[in-house]
Design a protein around this motif. Structure first.
Motif, PDB file in Angstrom:
ATOM      1  N   GLN A   1       0.817  -1.213   0.000  1.00 59.85           N
ATOM      2  CA  GLN A   1       0.000   0.000   0.000  1.00 59.85           C
ATOM      3  C   GLN A   1       0.855   1.269   0.000  1.00 59.85           C
ATOM      4  N   HIS A   2       2.169   1.117  -0.026  1.00 62.64           N
ATOM      5  CA  HIS A   2       3.049   2.290  -0.116  1.00 62.64           C
ATOM      6  C   HIS A   2       2.882   2.932  -1.484  1.00 62.64           C
ATOM      7  N   LYS A   3       2.978   4.262  -1.536  1.00 61.47           N
ATOM      8  CA  LYS A   3       2.765   4.965  -2.804  1.00 61.47           C
ATOM      9  C   LYS A   3       3.759   4.523  -3.876  1.00 61.47           C
ATOM     10  N   TRP A   4       4.988   4.139  -3.464  1.00 52.89           N
ATOM     11  CA  TRP A   4       5.953   3.669  -4.450  1.00 52.89           C
ATOM     12  C   TRP A   4       5.441   2.410  -5.145  1.00 52.89           C
ATOM     13  N   PHE A   5       4.915   1.465  -4.351  1.00 53.61           N
ATOM     14  CA  PHE A   5       4.466   0.210  -4.961  1.00 53.61           C
ATOM     15  C   PHE A   5       3.176   0.403  -5.749  1.00 53.61           C
ATOM     16  N   LYS A   6       2.301   1.250  -5.252  1.00 57.72           N
ATOM     17  CA  LYS A   6       1.070   1.518  -6.009  1.00 57.72           C
ATOM     18  C   LYS A   6       1.397   2.047  -7.404  1.00 57.72           C
ATOM     19  N   GLU A   7       2.405   2.913  -7.477  1.00 55.12           N
ATOM     20  CA  GLU A   7       2.849   3.408  -8.770  1.00 55.12           C
ATOM     21  C   GLU A   7       3.551   2.301  -9.562  1.00 55.12           C
ATOM     22  N   SER A   8       4.383   1.557  -8.887  1.00 53.91           N
ATOM     23  CA  SER A   8       5.187   0.524  -9.532  1.00 53.91           C
ATOM     24  C   SER A   8       4.332  -0.496 -10.274  1.00 53.91           C
ATOM     25  N   ARG A   9       3.186  -0.845  -9.736  1.00 52.86           N
ATOM     26  CA  ARG A   9       2.373  -1.894 -10.342  1.00 52.86           C
ATOM     27  C   ARG A   9       1.439  -1.361 -11.435  1.00 52.86           C
ATOM     28  N   LYS A  10       1.460  -0.063 -11.688  1.00 54.32           N
ATOM     29  CA  LYS A  10       0.566   0.498 -12.708  1.00 54.32           C
ATOM     30  C   LYS A  10       0.946   0.068 -14.123  1.00 54.32           C
ATOM     31  N   SER A  11       2.266   0.054 -14.408  1.00 56.37           N
ATOM     32  CA  SER A  11       2.711  -0.331 -15.750  1.00 56.37           C
ATOM     33  C   SER A  11       4.200  -0.649 -15.715  1.00 56.37           C
ATOM     34  N   VAL A  12       4.677  -1.390 -16.705  1.00 55.26           N
ATOM     35  CA  VAL A  12       6.099  -1.756 -16.758  1.00 55.26           C
ATOM     36  C   VAL A  12       6.982  -0.545 -17.032  1.00 55.26           C
ATOM     37  N   SER A  13       6.391   0.540 -17.522  1.00 46.67           N
ATOM     38  CA  SER A  13       7.181   1.732 -17.835  1.00 46.67           C
ATOM     39  C   SER A  13       7.052   2.829 -16.769  1.00 46.67           C
ATOM     40  N   ASN A  14       6.329   2.537 -15.686  1.00 50.25           N
ATOM     41  CA  ASN A  14       6.167   3.537 -14.629  1.00 50.25           C
ATOM     42  C   ASN A  14       7.523   3.880 -14.019  1.00 50.25           C
ATOM     43  N   PRO A  15       7.766   5.154 -13.697  1.00 54.88           N
ATOM     44  CA  PRO A  15       9.054   5.552 -13.105  1.00 54.88           C
ATOM     45  C   PRO A  15       9.406   4.797 -11.819  1.00 54.88           C
ATOM     46  N   TYR A  16       8.399   4.286 -11.107  1.00 51.70           N
ATOM     47  CA  TYR A  16       8.653   3.552  -9.865  1.00 51.70           C
ATOM     48  C   TYR A  16       8.756   2.047 -10.076  1.00 51.70           C
ATOM     49  N   ARG A  17       8.634   1.586 -11.322  1.00 47.57           N
ATOM     50  CA  ARG A  17       8.680   0.147 -11.568  1.00 47.57           C
ATOM     51  C   ARG A  17       9.962  -0.474 -11.009  1.00 47.57           C
ATOM     52  N   ASP A  18      11.070   0.217 -11.211  1.00 45.62           N
ATOM     53  CA  ASP A  18      12.369  -0.323 -10.809  1.00 45.62           C
ATOM     54  C   ASP A  18      12.673  -0.102  -9.330  1.00 45.62           C
ATOM     55  N   PHE A  19      11.691   0.406  -8.576  1.00 44.53           N
ATOM     56  CA  PHE A  19      11.852   0.478  -7.115  1.00 44.53           C
ATOM     57  C   PHE A  19      11.685  -0.908  -6.497  1.00 44.53           C
ATOM     58  N   TYR A  20      11.095  -1.836  -7.238  1.00 46.10           N
ATOM     59  CA  TYR A  20      10.820  -3.187  -6.739  1.00 46.10           C
ATOM     60  C   TYR A  20      11.387  -4.211  -7.713  1.00 46.10           C
ATOM     61  N   ILE A  21      11.254  -5.482  -7.360  1.00 44.62           N
ATOM     62  CA  ILE A  21      11.864  -6.549  -8.162  1.00 44.62           C
ATOM     63  C   ILE A  21      10.769  -7.299  -8.902  1.00 44.62           C
ATOM     64  N   TRP A  22      10.625  -6.975 -10.171  1.00 40.57           N
ATOM     65  CA  TRP A  22       9.611  -7.569 -11.043  1.00 40.57           C
ATOM     66  C   TRP A  22      10.288  -8.502 -12.042  1.00 40.57           C
ATOM     67  N   ARG A  23       9.636  -9.636 -12.325  1.00 44.59           N
ATOM     68  CA  ARG A  23      10.184 -10.585 -13.296  1.00 44.59           C
ATOM     69  C   ARG A  23       9.057 -11.280 -14.055  1.00 44.59           C
ATOM     70  N   ASP A  24       9.393 -11.707 -15.287  1.00 48.16           N
ATOM     71  CA  ASP A  24       8.478 -12.557 -16.048  1.00 48.16           C
ATOM     72  C   ASP A  24       8.422 -13.936 -15.414  1.00 48.16           C
ATOM     73  N   GLY A  25       7.350 -14.651 -15.689  1.00 41.79           N
ATOM     74  CA  GLY A  25       7.238 -16.010 -15.182  1.00 41.79           C
ATOM     75  C   GLY A  25       8.119 -16.972 -15.955  1.00 41.79           C
ATOM     76  N   ASN A  26       8.159 -18.200 -15.470  1.00 39.34           N
ATOM     77  CA  ASN A  26       8.971 -19.253 -16.085  1.00 39.34           C
ATOM     78  C   ASN A  26       8.039 -20.372 -16.534  1.00 39.34           C
ATOM     79  N   ASP A  27       7.622 -20.299 -17.805  1.00 32.53           N
ATOM     80  CA  ASP A  27       6.678 -21.289 -18.358  1.00 32.53           C
ATOM     81  C   ASP A  27       5.416 -21.397 -17.516  1.00 32.53           C
TER      82      ASP A  27
END
Length: 556
Positions: free
Chosen positions: A107-133
Motif C-alpha cells: 500500500q506504499h505509494k511507491w508500490f502503487k505506482e510501480s504496479r501500474k505499468s512496466v514503464s512507470n518511473p517507480y517500476r524499478d523500485f521493486y523486483i519484477w520478473r516474467d514467469g517461467n513457463d
C-alpha cells in the motif's frame, strides 16, 4: 578501542502494540509508552528501542510500512511521538527506532505506482520478473509459506516478496531507492531520535539473475535464506548508508542479520569498517531447529547447553577487539527466554530468569531486554489455534498441517506453544487487575493467564524480584569497565550442566558460573583464589556447591 556511549548502554525493547493501551481500543499506543516511561527509567536502562510505529495496513504487525514519515493512527500521531521523544530525553533515555527497508507495504505509494505499468518511473523500485513457463520466476520459498513470488494480473509479471504478499521487496540496485532510504533516515534523525535497529538488513542485496535455490529435500519451495543473506553488495550499501547518513550523527545502529557468521559481523561492525555498530545474530536462538528442514524453526526440543555455550562463546571471542556484540535472549520474534532456555515452572521460574539474566549481562556487548523479560514473563501456552494471530504461525500451520501434512494438529500446537512469535507479543503484565492493567477494552491478543501471579506491580513491591535483579545487573555494567570491555575466556565448553566463563580487563577478572539444571551439583573453579562475590541469585554462597539454577559472579 575508542569507547562509545552505546557500548556501556543497556537497551529496553518496547513492542508498542502490547505495551500499554491509553484509549481502551485494546491496542497499545504511544501515549501508553509515554505513561510508562518512569517505569522504564526506574529499571535503569539507557535506550528504548521502539518496534515499528509507522503507518501500516498491519499485514505483519507494522513491518509492512505504507508511509515512513507518518505514525500508525492506532498508535497516535506525530504530536504524541514528539512528546514521547522529548520526555524520554528529559529523563535521560535515548530512543532508537526500527528501520524496515528490505521491503515496504504493497500500500506504499511507491508500490502503487510501480504496479501500474512496466514503464512507470517507480517500476524499478521493486523486483519484477516474467514467469517461467507459467510458473514463478524461481523456486524460492517465502518465510511465511508458499512462493516468494506474487503474480500481478495488471502487468502480467511477478513481484518478489520474501515475507508476506503485502511486503514487496525493494530493489536496492536502484540508486534512487537508496537515496529515498537515506532521506527518510535523515527525517527521523533530524527529529532527534538516537539511532536505528535495521530489520533483516543483510537481505537487501539479492543475487544476480535470481537463480533457483538448492533444494535437496525436493520441497515445493526451497529455503530462500542462503540465497539472500549477506549478499555481495550489502557491505557496499551499508558503507554508503554510513557515509551519507549515520556518520553525520552520534547515534547507535544495529542490524538484524539472519544467517550471518562471525566473519560477516566483523566486516559489518568492525571498529574501522564504517558500517554499523553491532548486529543481531541468530546462532544461539536457532539451535533447536527441527531435524526435518521442511519444518525449520517449528519444534519443541530443549536447547542443548553445550551447543548454546559454543554459539555464544564463538561470538564473544570472534568480535573481541574487532567489532561489537548485541546480547539478547528474546524479542518480538522469539519465544520467552525463561520458557525456552530456563524453567518456567512456578518452582524455578524466578531463579532461572535471574540465572539467564546474569549469564548474558556479564558478557561483552550491548544487552537488550525485551519488555516483560525483566519480570520473568513466560510463554502463553495457548491451546487453541484461534488464540494465535501471528501471520507466520498461521501460515506455517496451514502449510505444514493442512497442505503438506508433515505433522498432525496436536504436534503443531505443541510447536506453536514453544516457538510462536505470539508468545512474546501477549500484552505486558502490569498488575493483577482485569487485563493486567494493559487495557480496559478487549486486548488485541489474549493475555497470558498467569498475569495475576507475574506482574510489574507485584515485583516492584518485592526487593527480591526479577525486576530488581535486572536493575542490579544494569547498575553493575554502568560502573564496570571490566564488564563492558573485558575479554572472554570460556571454561569447560563440554560441560552440559554449567555455563562458566571469565572476563579479564586491566588486571582484574570476573568469574561467572551458572547452573542450567534443576539439580544440586558440584563445580570447582579457582577455589584457592580469594574472590569477592559480586552478585548471585541466592542469598548465600555455598562455595563449590551449585543449587538449582544458581548463578553467581566473582571478582578478583
Amino acid at each position: 578501542m575508542k569507547k562509545k556511549w552505546w557500548q556501556k548502554a543497556v537497551v529496553y525493547q518496547v513492542y508498542p502494540r502490547s505495551f500499554q493501551d491509553s484509549d481502551n481500543d485494546g491496542i497499545g499506543d504511544l501515549a501508553g509508552v509515554l505513561r510508562r516511561l518512569p517505569y522504564i527509567k526506574k529499571l535503569g536502562v539507557d535506550v528504548i528501542w521502539l518496534n515499528p510505529i509507522y503507518k501500516s495496513p498491519d499485514k505483519d504487525n507494522g513491518y509492512d510500512i505504507s508511509d515512513y514519515r507518518d505514525i500508525q493512527p492506532k498508535f497516535g500521531n506525530m504530536q504524541i511521538f514528539d512528546k514521547l521523544l522529548n520526555e524520554a530525553h528529559r529523563l535521560g533515555l535515548k530512543v532508537v527506532m526500527d528501520l524496515v527497508v528490505n521491503h515496504t507495504s504493497d500500500q506504499h505509494k511507491w508500490f502503487k505506482e510501480s504496479r501500474k505499468s512496466v514503464s512507470n518511473p517507480y517500476r524499478d523500485f521493486y523486483i519484477w520478473r516474467d514467469g517461467n513457463d507459467g510458473k514463478a520466476p524461481n523456486n524460492w520459498g517465502s518465510y511465511f509459506g508458499g512462493s516468494t513470488w506474487k503474480y500481478d494480473e495488471a502487468t502480467k509479471q511477478y513481484y518478489l516478496h520474501l515475507f508476506a504478499e503485502g511486503q514487496p521487496d525493494l530493489n536496492w540496485e536502484n540508486p534512487e531507492v537508496r537515496e529515498q532510504v537515506w532521506e527518510l533516515m535523515r527525517f527521523w534523525l533530524d527529529k532527534g531520535i538516537d539511532g536505528f535497529r535495521m530489520d533483516v538488513i543483510n537481505f537487501i542485496s539479492k543475487p544476480a539473475g535470481l537463480p533457483d535455490a538448492p533444494n535437496p529435500e525436493n520441497a515445493e519451495y526451497a529455503d530462500v535464506e542462503p540465497m539472500v543473506a549477506d549478499g555481495v553488495k550489502v557491505n557496499e550499501y551499508l558503507k554508503e548508508m554510513n557515509d551519507k547518513v549515520l556518520s553525520k550523527y552520534d547515534v547507535m545502529s544495529v542490524g538484524e542479520m539472519p544467517s550471518s557468521k562471525t566473519e560477516d559481523a566483523v566486516q559489518y561492525t568492525g571498529l574501522d569498517a564504517g558500517e554499523l555498530n553491532m548486529v543481531f545474530q541468530f546462532d544461539h536462538v536457532t539451535l533447536a531447529f527441527n531435524d526435518d528442514p521442511r519444518l525449520g524453526k517449528w519444534n519443541d526440543k530443549p536447547v542443548k547447553l553445550v551447543d548454546l555455550k559454543k554459539a555464544l562463546s564463538r561470538w564473544q571471542k570472534a568480535l573481541d577487539g574487532k567489532g561489537w556484540n548485541s546480547l539478547y535472549w528474546n524479542n518480538h520474534d522469539r519465544a520467552r527466554a525463561v520458557s525456552r532456555f530456563g524453567n518456567d515452572s512456578p518452582e524455578f521460574r524466578v531463579k532461572s530468569a535471574k540465572m539467564l539474566a546474569t549469564t548474558l549481562h556479564m558478557m561483552q556487548g550491548t544487552p537488550y531486554i525485551y519488555q516483560g523479560e525483566e519480570l520473568g514473563m513466560t510463554n502463553a501456552h495457548f491451546t487453541d489455534l484461534k488464540q494465535y494471530q501471528d501471520i507466520e504461525s498461521l501460515e506455517s500451520y496451514y502449510q505444514i498441517v493442512d497442505k503438506e501434512k508433515l505433522v498432525n494438529h496436536a504436534t503443531m500446537m505443541r510447536y506453536l506453544a514453544t516457538e510462536s512469535r505470539d508468545n512474546a507479543r501477549t500484552p505486558m503484565q502490569w498488575d493483577n487487575s482485569q487485563n493486567a492493567g494493559f487495557t480496559d477494552g478487549k486486548p488485541w491478543l489474549e493475555l497470558n493467564k498467569n498475569y495475576r501471579e507475574i506482574n510489574a506491580a507485584q515485583e516492584l513491591q518485592d526487593k527480591d524480584s526479577v525486576f530488581y535483579f535486572y536493575k542490579r545487573l544494569i547498575d553493575l555494567r554502568h560502573n564496570s569497565d571490566l564488564i563492558v570491555y573485558g575479554n572472554y575466556v570460556e571454561l569447560d565448553p563440554e560441560d552440559d550442566e554449567v555455563f562458566a566463563y571469565k572476563r579479564q580487563y586491566d588486571g582484574k577478572t570476573l568469574l561467572v558460573i551458572s547452573n542450567f539444571t534443576s539439580k544440586e551439583i558440584e563445580r570447582e573453579y579457582d577455589s584457592k583464589i580469594v574472590k569477592k562475590l559480586l552478585i548471585s541469585n541466592y542469598d548465600d554462597d555455598l562455595g563449590t556447591k551449585l543449587r538449582p539454577y544458581e548463578s553467581k559472579v566473582y571478582l578478583y
